[in-house]
Write a protein that holds these residues in place. Structure first.
Motif, mmCIF file in Angstrom:
data_model
loop_
_atom_site.group_PDB
_atom_site.id
_atom_site.type_symbol
_atom_site.label_atom_id
_atom_site.label_comp_id
_atom_site.label_asym_id
_atom_site.label_seq_id
_atom_site.Cartn_x
_atom_site.Cartn_y
_atom_site.Cartn_z
ATOM 1 N N TYR A 170 -9.703 0.261 -0.891
ATOM 2 C CA TYR A 170 -9.489 -0.417 0.385
ATOM 3 C C TYR A 170 -8.067 -0.965 0.430
ATOM 4 C CZ TYR A 170 -14.379 -0.042 1.661
ATOM 5 O OH TYR A 170 -15.610 0.449 2.023
ATOM 6 N N ARG A 173 -9.428 2.485 4.328
ATOM 7 C CA ARG A 173 -9.976 2.858 3.023
ATOM 8 C C ARG A 173 -9.786 4.350 2.781
ATOM 9 N NH1 ARG A 173 -16.497 2.088 4.258
ATOM 10 N NH2 ARG A 173 -16.741 3.899 5.628
ATOM 11 N N GLY A 189 -3.911 -1.864 -2.625
ATOM 12 C CA GLY A 189 -5.237 -1.271 -2.673
ATOM 13 C C GLY A 189 -6.130 -1.951 -3.693
ATOM 14 N N ARG A 204 -7.198 8.803 4.265
ATOM 15 C CA ARG A 204 -7.333 7.383 4.520
ATOM 16 C C ARG A 204 -7.891 7.190 5.931
ATOM 17 N NH1 ARG A 204 -2.477 3.413 2.791
ATOM 18 N NH2 ARG A 204 -2.826 4.701 0.933
ATOM 19 N N TRP A 239 -7.898 -3.428 7.713
ATOM 20 C CA TRP A 239 -8.180 -2.667 6.500
ATOM 21 C C TRP A 239 -8.384 -1.182 6.817
ATOM 22 C CZ3 TRP A 239 -8.207 -5.044 1.754
ATOM 23 C CH2 TRP A 239 -8.214 -6.430 1.761
#
Length: 121
Positions: free
Chosen positions: A93, A38, A114, A45, A36
């Motif tokens: 995320y 975010r 996302g 990001r 992951w």
């Protein structure tokens, strides 16, 4: 065609918990890394956590001890359990995976659409 489908997320109060999941589907020969990232409003990001097949998870320092990443190889799915959430965890995320599609020789980087996580009282 390979897809990453995310679920989970939502609104939670500070100190609360949320779980995210991401399932890879399509014509997949092999999956290496899953994890992951975010992105908060106005920010770049950033990496959150990832795990490679048969290895231990790696975490960003900001989430160590609070987030737990696990993987079900049989289901091509990765799970992110987020505990003791803080307002600074608020972000979209994105699931990320290195996947070798069927009939190809190389791994490509794939992203989910996302899912929003909001931590607020």
């Amino acid at each position: 065609q390979v897809q990453l489908v995310e679920s989970g997320g939502g609104l939670v109060q500070p100190g609360g918990s949320l779980g995210l999941s991401c399932a890879a589907s399509g014509s997949i020969a092999s999956i290496n890394r899953m994890g992951w990232f975010r992105q908060a409003p106005g920010k770049r990001r950033e990496f959150v956590a990832h795990i490679t097949s048969g290895d231990y998870p790696n975490y960003a320092d900001s989430v160590k001890g609070r987030f737990t990443l696990s993987r079900d190889n049989a289901k091509n799915t990765v799970y992110l359990q987020m505990n003791d959430l803080k307002p600074e965890d608020t972000a979209v995320y994105y699931c990320n995976a290195a996947i070798r599609p069927s009939g190809t020789l190389y791994f490509d980087d794939f992203w989910g659409q996302g899912t929003q996580v909001t931590v607020s009282s």
